[in-house]
Design a protein around this motif. Structure first.
Motif: not given
Lengths: 393, 403
Positions: A336-341, B65-66, B71-76, B380-383
């Motif tokens: 999975v590429r970065d930024l392809d979430d 917790r995500l 689940l990803p903690d780096f996405s949206l 903006n929401a992720d310190q």
């Protein structure tokens, strides 16, 4: 009024590289970014749809990076190719709203087309996933707009005759790809060759693609694997030998990873991304009018394999399980590429589902723009461990 | 302060109603909230709840917790954070926590919003409904002049047909599950109240634009606008918007200035830095630099007005392109330039989030007007992200050398 309606249509006089079609004479090529174009419509309007797929590797200009912002590197490379003039021979370009990255590409190109930065008109094709009457009507209307755009380029209106002709050409190509899938299932054809065949089908006229696919199949059948030598990670080779793997995750715009996997002895038996088994090629309808064709194709669109960017994880997981079983896969590979979430969220569902079927999952997430080789090496390492654990004698 | 206090009290009533067995809904910002109000289903807006989680410093724990759940903690993160909040220990949950929603409703923005809301539907007792999100095509010029009345021209009939049809489906879906029947007359009243609220916001925005020195802090107007925004369609929200205008006008009449020595007027383009609202006043003393603009009041002024006889179609028109107005070029860039010029700003801080397209054209359009722009890429929401971006230091440097 949309840009596509206001932009000048250059036609064939501005450097379009024509191709020879089956009885249609010289056909201009219309570039396609994304996977939602019903090819029969474009063919019936007298043009050849040519996917611009991007690549796993290659630099991206600072301009493309800044215009798109934080975006999947493959989409950035697609924009880079277009802005660098690599596709200036096209008579037009259709960009699909099939991922946020492609949508951004469209928004950028819409403005740059108005500024004269690209020598062809840019058209937007918005085909939401999910089915239902409202979406079908919307998608059907979008296909009619696509036909109008293509006809504006070619001067040829789609009618029953041209729809039937396009259907015959596309169906023949679809049959060739089905034969490729069959050979792949039999273990005669590699995933690398299959992906190359899909790429040819997506980028060439049906007749040229058929010729290329025939050559590929013949070549691999005669001397399997010898046509595309690659540098390989020798340490990983023996462990993965002969393991049938299924590919999910980000799309594979080229065979970079497949060749690495197969050089190490694995066999990519199937995939769910839109440059491979989920490519929408070969599907045709019989219709007396363009409107009827668009309506039926819109219904077909709703039944296509679920896409990582725009389908639910549950749909994706159901499809993955069915496909891994159909292909006889021993495990699944996900880059999975970065930024392809999109695929990342699917993996949360995939992991327990695959484990429940005793299928291993080798995954590499957030693969950076220049990181495909490292990611492939990581996959091979995991693959080696899994093979040693489950399949080695 | 009154708006925030009201929001806290309102949230406790939501908790009480949920505890009593009433269905509540979690919706994203661009879902048709007015339907829920008309059906008397209390709803909480994902992005608002994320901002509360972030402001209460519970963002990192929620994201952990995500991640613990695979689940990803780096996405949206801004959309995903409330999922993690559900699994925090009770003592760590802001405002005692969001009750489990009966309904989770979103439009399919981007690649993962649908998947995030699908996760809600996997939780016990919650069902998900998803609406389509079409792309911004067509995009006629100067959307802010078109959308109140000429929304068919602004958005195109097909986009509106699709969303209108799906809102009707949503109404039927909710009616079936609650046993209630939507009163379309009530929905029309709610739409009208939303328009009144937006009209007051326009007056406030226009007053601030023309007043030197600026009379109010953006970190006061942000919650003062957004709390009523999530109560849109109520008389309380109309009154709150009117009060904001009257208080601002009173300050103007009295010559009250946020920064009496105002020398530089700044614009904040992008989502609010909810975890550090003090940032917006940090540059007043040393530089006489004051933030006079954020999108919250401005979009509340220009983005929501929809006048029309058919409340469902007007509702579709309210939401079919709300994100486009803010983020899609050339709409976004035209609008930010208009706002920058009417507010007479000397510089722009542009917070570029991962999920916002076309940011480069905004920066370019502002620079073309001779306005210096500082682009900062951070969530903006992720310190963790905003800290790494060294935002205060970079703004100080920007003011010192470029504004």
């Amino acid at each position: 009024m949309s840009t596509s309606e206001t932009a000048a249509v250059p036609g064939t006089a501005l450097g379009t590289a024509p191709v020879i079609g089956a009885g249609l004479g010289l056909e201009p090529r219309v570039g396609v970014v994304g996977a939602d174009v019903p090819r029969q419509i474009v063919l019936a309007c007298g043009a050849v749809p040519a996917r611009i797929l991007g690549s796993w590797t290659g630099a991206v200009s600072q301009e493309s990076t800044e215009l798109l912002g934080a975006t999947d590197a493959v989409a950035a490379r697609v924009l880079n190719e277009i802005l660098s003039g690599a596709h200036d021979e096209l008579a037009g370009l259709v960009v699909c709203n099939d991922s946020m990255a492609d949508l951004r590409v469209y928004y950028v190109l819409r403005i740059l087309a108005e500024r004269g930065r690209v020598p062809f008109p840019v058209h937007f094709l918005d085909a939401p996933r999910g089915g239902g009457d409202h979406r079908r009507r919307f998608v059907s209307h979008q296909y009619e707009r696509l036909a109008a755009f293509t006809s504006g380029i070619t001067g040829h209106q789609a009618d029953a005759t041209s729809l039937a002709g396009a259907a015959a050409r596309e169906a023949e190509l679809g049959a060739a790809l089905e034969a490729v899938r069959g050979r792949r299932r039999e273990g005669v054809l590699s995933g690398t060759t299959a992906l190359t065949a899909y790429r040819a089908a997506a980028q060439l006229s049906p007749e040229d693609a058929l010729e290329r696919i025939t050559d590929l199949v013949r070549s691999e059948t005669l001397d399997r694997g010898a046509s595309e030598p690659v540098e390989r990670d020798g340490s990983a080779e023996p462990a993965a030998a002969g393991v049938p793997v299924y590919v999910t995750g980000s799309s594979h715009p080229d065979a970079t990873v497949y060749t690495e996997l197969e050089a190490a002895g694995a066999i990519v038996v199937g995939e769910d991304h839109d440059a491979g088994d989920a490519a929408w090629i070969g599907d045709t309808v019989t219709a007396a009018t363009l409107a009827e064709a668009c309506a039926v194709l819109a219904a077909r669109h709703a039944a296509r394999p679920p896409a990582a960017a725009r389908s639910l994880s549950s749909e994706r997981t159901d499809h993955l399980l069915a496909e891994t079983e159909r292909c006889g896969a021993a495990g699944v590979v996900a880059l999975v590429r970065d930024l392809d979430d999109g695929p990342v969220w699917d993996l949360a569902d995939h992991r327990p589902a695959l484990a429940g079927r005793n299928l291993w999952l080798a995954e590499q997430l957030r693969v950076p723009a220049g990181g495909v080789q490292d990611a492939a090496a990581g996959i091979l390492h995991t693959l080696s461990q899994n093979v040693n654990r489950k399949d080695a004698p | 302060m009154a708006a925030t206090r009201h929001q806290k009290e309102w949230f406790q009533t939501v908790r009480q109603r949920a505890a009593a067995g009433e269905p509540i809904a979690l919706v994203n910002a661009d879902a048709p909230h007015e339907v829920f109000r008309a059906l008397d289903i209390p709803y909480v807006v994902t992005q608002w709840w994320s901002s509360i989680i972030a402001a209460k410093q519970a963002g990192p724990a929620s994201m952990e917790r995500l991640a613990a759940g695979g689940l990803p903690d780096f996405s949206l993160q801004y959309d995903a954070m409330p999922l993690g909040e559900q699994d925090l220990p009770d003592e760590d949950r802001p405002w005692d926590g969001l009750p489990a929603p009966r309904f989770a409703v979103a439009e399919r923005s981007g690649d993962v919003t649908a998947k995030i809301f699908e996760q809600w539907g996997n939780r016990p007792g919650t069902e998900t409904f998803l609406l389509s999100r079409t792309g911004a095509d067509p995009v006629p010029d100067r959307w802010w002049e078109l959308v109140p009345h000429q929304w068919e021209q602004a958005f195109g009939t097909e986009r509106l047909d699709l969303l209108q049809g799906e809102i009707q489906d949503l109404i039927a879906w909710l009616e079936e599950r609650t046993g209630r029947t939507l009163d379309y007359g009530r929905l029309a009243e709610i739409m009208a109240l939303g328009n009144q609220q937006a009209e007051w916001n326009r007056r406030t925005r226009d007053l601030i634009a023309t007043t030197r020195p600026t009379p109010v802090l953006v970190n006061d107007t942000m919650p003062a606008v957004m709390s009523p925004q999530w109560q849109r369609g109520t008389q309380w929200a109309v009154d709150a918007a009117r009060s904001l205008y009257e208080e601002t006008a009173e300050r103007v009449d009295q010559g009250i200035a946020v920064c009496p020595g105002e020398r530089k007027r700044l614009m904040w383009v992008g989502r609010g830095l909810w975890s550090d609202l003090g940032l917006y006043t940090r540059f007043q003393e040393e530089f006489g630099a004051v933030f006079v603009w954020s999108m919250y009041l401005a979009i509340a002024a220009d983005g929501y007005l929809r006048y029309g006889d058919d409340p469902v179609r007007a509702l579709a028109a309210r939401f079919v392109g709300i994100t486009d107005q803010l983020y899609v070029p050339p709409w976004s860039s035209q609008w930010y330039v208009k706002e920058a010029l009417t507010h007479g700003v000397d510089g722009v801080v542009h917070l570029v989030a991962d999920d916002t397209p076309g940011s480069g054209f905004i920066t370019e359009a502002l620079k073309a007007e001779g306005i210096p722009v500082l682009e900062i890429r951070a969530n903006n929401a992720d310190q963790r992200s905003s800290s790494a971006a060294r935002i205060p230091e970079r703004i100080a440097e920007f003011i010192r050398h470029r504004v």
